[in-house]
Design a protein around this motif. Structure first.
Motif, short mmCIF file in Angstrom:
data_model
loop_
_atom_site.label_atom_id
_atom_site.label_comp_id
_atom_site.label_asym_id
_atom_site.label_seq_id
_atom_site.Cartn_x
_atom_site.Cartn_y
_atom_site.Cartn_z
N ARG A 60 0.86 -1.17 0.00
CA ARG A 60 0.00 0.00 0.00
C ARG A 60 0.90 1.22 0.00
O ARG A 60 2.03 1.18 0.47
N ASP A 79 -6.67 -3.72 -4.96
CA ASP A 79 -7.56 -4.37 -4.00
C ASP A 79 -7.87 -5.80 -4.40
O ASP A 79 -9.03 -6.24 -4.40
N HIS A 97 -4.90 1.92 -1.10
CA HIS A 97 -5.34 0.75 -1.84
C HIS A 97 -4.24 -0.32 -1.83
O HIS A 97 -3.06 -0.01 -2.00
N HIS A 133 -12.02 6.48 -2.33
CA HIS A 133 -11.47 5.13 -2.34
C HIS A 133 -12.26 4.18 -3.22
O HIS A 133 -11.72 3.18 -3.69
N ASP A 216 -10.82 8.19 4.84
CA ASP A 216 -9.41 8.21 4.45
C ASP A 216 -8.54 7.57 5.53
O ASP A 216 -7.65 6.77 5.24
N GLU A 219 -9.07 3.75 5.74
CA GLU A 219 -8.42 2.99 4.68
C GLU A 219 -6.96 2.69 5.01
O GLU A 219 -6.43 1.65 4.64
N ARG A 261 -15.59 -2.23 6.68
CA ARG A 261 -14.30 -2.23 5.97
C ARG A 261 -13.49 -3.47 6.30
O ARG A 261 -12.85 -4.07 5.42
N GLU A 265 -12.36 -6.53 3.62
CA GLU A 265 -11.01 -7.06 3.47
C GLU A 265 -10.99 -8.57 3.73
O GLU A 265 -10.29 -9.32 3.04
#
Length: 314
Positions: A60, A79, A97, A133, A216, A219, A261, A265
């Motif tokens: 990332r 991703d 990302h 994002h 933000d 992420e 989130r 993932e």
């Protein structure tokens, strides 16, 4: 540009399942000013024959990758999804990302790396739809705009290489102006989100700004920060302010945003080879596999192993 040689950090081992995806900061070559570097795909690959694609490994970044393909085909994982970028298209990888390089192939074209703070505040606000994002990773400009965007990118490359030709402040002003003009034009490419830019301040608009900053931060930190008050402290606001911002902007609580989130993932990783429930649990900061299993089952109705089995070809 970031590489293990330029940052001075030790060469990272290939991550095993469950190992943290490394986060890289912006570190351009010596003599490159002001949070912006411009090169070409072919020069980037030529200068980095051993990293980060030999062997490929995910990472990332805290900055933007913007790549225009003028010939050949570029493949790049964003991703955990392989994106194919054809001539005339742009690849935009936003900060935070997960990405993984493929072998270089025959792709050529301008390659722009920049930190968010290189943009002026008003320009950044206007670019909110394409810096989000969830904005598309691959952009296809309208045929009327395609030659203009390519020419602007090439002008930016030429100006970047002209360091020393003009006073430094003028050189940077020209680079930033060309970059902002290019990004604003790309913001209207077909397939990009048409969300209205966030209001700068006042009432619900201010809460929308807080929510954007929350997303933000999430992420970048969703693996290690899991509580609402963690993000409130990070953003310098109260838990109540962050909770109201999430409710007013997304219609849900801040804790639900964090959990969503982490769940996203988890789903991405469980669909990949060699990622066990135990590895995913460690990667996402759960105390143990059992705790992760309860989290996943409560939100999907499936155990992680059952979900993973359903993602693999039968």
């Amino acid at each position: 540009m970031v590489s293990s040689r330029q940052t001075g950090r030790a060469e990272a081992p290939v991550p095993s399942a469950g190992a943290p995806t490394p986060l890289y900061g912006f570190q351009p070559p010596v003599g490159t000013p002001y949070s912006l570097e411009v090169t070409t795909i072919e020069d980037f690959f030529a200068d980095h024959d051993d990293w980060p694609w030999n062997p490929p490994r995910p990472g990332r970044a805290t900055f933007h990758y913007l790549i225009h393909v003028t010939s050949g085909v570029l493949e790049h994982d964003v991703d955990h999804i392989t994106r194919t970028v054809a001539p005339g298209q742009w690849l935009w990888v936003r900060p935070g990302h997960a990405q993984c390089w493929h072998p270089p192939g025959t792709a050529t074209g301008p390659f722009i790396l920049f930190e968010p703070d290189v943009l002026r505040a008003e320009t950044a606000r206007l670019l909110t739809p394409v810096t989000a994002h969830d904005a598309p990773a691959v952009l296809t400009p309208h045929p009327d705009d395609a030659p203009w965007t390519e020419n602007t990118a090439l002008q930016l490359l030429d100006e970047h290489r002209a360091l020393g030709r003009r006073p430094l402040d003028l050189h940077h002003a020209l680079r930033r102006s060309l970059l902002e003009a290019l990004l604003l034009r790309l913001a209207h490419a077909p397939g990009t989100t048409t969300a209205t830019p966030l209001p700068a301040k006042g009432g619900i608009g201010r809460r929308a700004v807080v929510h954007k900053r929350f997303l933000d931060a999430l992420e970048l930190h969703f693996r290690e920060l899991h509580r609402v008050d963690d993000y409130a402290r990070l953003l310098g606001c109260s838990v109540r302010t962050l909770t109201r911002a999430a409710h007013d902007t997304a219609g849900t609580g801040a804790r639900q945003v964090i959990d969503a989130r982490r769940l996203l993932e988890a789903r991405r990783l469980l669909g990949l080879p060699d990622w066990t429930a135990r590895a995913v649990a460690a990667h996402l900061g759960f105390p143990d596999a059992a705790d992760f299993g309860r989290f996943f089952r409560n939100r999907t109705g499936l155990t992680p192993s059952a979900y993973a089995a359903g993602q693999k070809p039968g």
